[in-house]
Design a protein around this motif. Structure first.
Motif, mmCIF file in Angstrom:
data_model
loop_
_atom_site.group_PDB
_atom_site.id
_atom_site.type_symbol
_atom_site.label_atom_id
_atom_site.label_comp_id
_atom_site.label_asym_id
_atom_site.label_seq_id
_atom_site.Cartn_x
_atom_site.Cartn_y
_atom_site.Cartn_z
ATOM 1 N N MET A 212 0.873 -1.166 0.000
ATOM 2 C CA MET A 212 0.000 0.000 0.000
ATOM 3 C C MET A 212 0.911 1.216 0.000
ATOM 4 S SD MET A 212 -1.469 2.658 1.957
ATOM 5 C CE MET A 212 -1.826 2.308 3.684
ATOM 6 N N VAL A 213 0.568 2.191 -0.822
ATOM 7 C CA VAL A 213 1.372 3.410 -0.899
ATOM 8 C C VAL A 213 0.460 4.617 -0.717
ATOM 9 C CG1 VAL A 213 2.826 4.873 -2.371
ATOM 10 C CG2 VAL A 213 3.107 2.393 -2.426
ATOM 11 N N GLU A 214 0.770 5.413 0.314
ATOM 12 C CA GLU A 214 0.029 6.671 0.489
ATOM 13 C C GLU A 214 0.668 7.688 -0.441
ATOM 14 O OE1 GLU A 214 -1.019 7.726 4.700
ATOM 15 O OE2 GLU A 214 0.458 6.155 5.124
ATOM 16 N N ILE A 215 -0.112 8.177 -1.393
ATOM 17 C CA ILE A 215 0.429 9.106 -2.383
ATOM 18 C C ILE A 215 -0.671 10.019 -2.883
ATOM 19 C CG2 ILE A 215 0.169 7.387 -4.256
ATOM 20 C CD1 ILE A 215 2.721 8.618 -5.535
ATOM 21 N N ASP A 216 -0.422 11.317 -2.868
ATOM 22 C CA ASP A 216 -1.366 12.301 -3.392
ATOM 23 C C ASP A 216 -2.771 12.120 -2.825
ATOM 24 O OD1 ASP A 216 0.215 12.285 -6.682
ATOM 25 O OD2 ASP A 216 0.736 13.299 -4.818
ATOM 26 N N GLY A 217 -2.841 11.916 -1.511
ATOM 27 C CA GLY A 217 -4.143 11.805 -0.863
ATOM 28 C C GLY A 217 -4.840 10.479 -1.036
#
Lengths: 222, 221
Positions: free
Chosen positions: B57-62
């Protein structure tokens, strides 16, 4: 040479079925050349038609495209079924990868022993009910739109319908706890191009039977 | 909130490694939150952070993005590593999917029964040498350019380098018959962002060690 896309695969679902669905939903007529014997596959290989010696292969727009996802992404992009920007594409990709994982589990069943098949069928049903379908049910409930992404028909909707029907073949009442998905299934099935594809006589392929699997094992040496 | 992408995974290559490579090649700084125990994974699941209950999982740009390919597609698109049009993207996708298949074959060696591992690895190395690498050698030969598609660095180049290095870990002379891949490897390794990523101390992960296997298995099973 513009021509219609030409699909090279066996006369069964396998990895080509999602491509047939997408072309049909986009209203694109296509031709199919069926691999019925190992010699047909070997000829494609010898002629240098298969980049990685594998099918699916789709002749489209002057290319001999291989790799299912590459082909699907190209078709989705070409026919405006891939969202309007990078973020919509991100959501479509996430949703499609989920249904790909689910359908991938089902696709392997015919090749497994009876014992593994029974075990995996139970796993598939559990996963559909607890991991996958709740996601799409929630997405539709949260925004209240007819389609999964961007209030517009996309590849994600087509792929989800395909997955729903495939799981229903394993367990007909799988959608009993998912009212949004039931309505979604009704709506999307009624889109004219899709309605046509769901009718007998279309290029949609039936589930694999023992005879088909035996032939597949011979063609691919597995 | 720093604004940097934040990667959620175990402290190992696995399915997150191509994402690390692509971010690094794009010159994007990122943070990592490592899953150390099964409880770490459960916490993400119960928090509703994982769309399909899985990592990466990658948190990116909201967004909390999941599914490796979706994440890679997004990063490639955002940082202009995905070709200039639909047809270049088609080529990049074909090349990248081929490399992903080879990567899966190599990774699957881990799950082979002990007495079958060696034979399986030999088969995989053979596929690398006869089915996959010849394709990329031929592409480079065909246009004579430094990069696989459109005379410009793309995700296909980054992933090809990653896989070359991975295969070399099992078979150091794998590129013996592929002169263009040898020079591709040298040139691409020297691109500043990539050169930095290849240095010790970067966020690139090492091959799994035997001693780590029980702990990793316990997190996911």
């Amino acid at each position: 040479m513009a021509g219609k896309p030409k699909l090279h695969y066996t006369c069964g679902r396998g990895k080509m079925e999602s491509i047939r669905w997408l072309l049909a939903a986009a209203g694109v007529e296509f031709e199919e050349q069926f691999i019925e014997k190992n010699e047909h596959l070997e000829k494609l290989r010898k002629d240098g038609d298969l980049l990685f010696q594998q099918v699916p292969m789709v002749e489209i727009d002057g290319m001999k495209m291989v790799q299912t996802r590459a082909i699907l992404s190209y078709i989705a992009g070409k026919y405006n079924l891939y969202g309007k920007d990078l973020k919509e594409r991100a959501w479509i990709d996430m949703y499609v990868e989920g249904t790909t994982d689910l359908m991938g589990l089902i696709m392997q069943l015919p090749l497994q022993s009876a014992e593994m098949r029974e075990k995996n069928l139970a796993l598939i049903i559990e996963r559909a009910k607890t991991r996958y379908f709740p996601v799409y049910e929630k997405a539709l409930k949260d925004h209240g739109h007819d389609y999964l992404v961007g209030n517009k028909f996309s590849w994600a909707d087509i792929h989800l319908l395909e997955a729903i029907l495939m799981v229903e073949e394993c367990k007909p009442d799988i959608l009993s706890a998912f009212p949004q998905l039931q309505a979604f299934k009704g709506r999307i099935s009624n889109i004219p191009t899709i309605k046509k594809f769901l009718q007998p006589g279309s290029q949609r392929k039936p589930p694999a039977d023992d005879k088909y699997i035996a032939n597949v094992r011979k063609i691919f040496n597995i | 909130m720093s604004g940097k992408p934040r990667l959620h995974y175990v402290n190992a290559r696995g399915r997150m490694e191509p994402i690390r490579w692509l971010l690094a090649a794009a010159g994007v700084e990122f943070e990592e939150a490592f899953l150390e125990t099964k409880d770490d994974l459960k916490k993400l699941q119960t928090n509703g952070d994982l769309l399909f209950q899985q990592v990466p999982m990658v948190e990116i740009d909201g967004m909390k993005m999941v599914q490796t390919r979706a994440i890679l597609n997004y990063i490639a698109g955002k940082y202009n590593l995905y070709g200039k049009d639909l047809k270049e993207r088609a080529l990049i996708d074909m090349y990248v999917e081929g490399l992903a298949d080879l990567n899966e074959l190599i990774s699957s060696n881990f799950f082979q029964p002990a007495d079958k591992k060696e034979e399986h690895l030999a088969t995989v190395m053979d596929k690398a040498a006869t089915r996959y690498f010849p394709v990329y050698e031929k592409v480079l030969k065909g246009h004579g350019q430094d990069f696989l598609v459109g005379n410009k660095l793309s995700r296909a180049d980054v992933q090809l380098l990653e896989i070359i290095l991975l295969v070399e870990e099992s078979k150091p002379d794998i590129l013996a018959k592929f002169p263009l891949l040898q020079s591709f490897k040298a040139k691409t390794s020297n691109i500043p962002n990539i050169k930095k990523f290849l240095q010790p101390g970067s966020q690139r992960k090492q091959p799994i060690q035997e001693k780590d296997i029980p702990r990793l298995m316990q997190i996911f099973h």
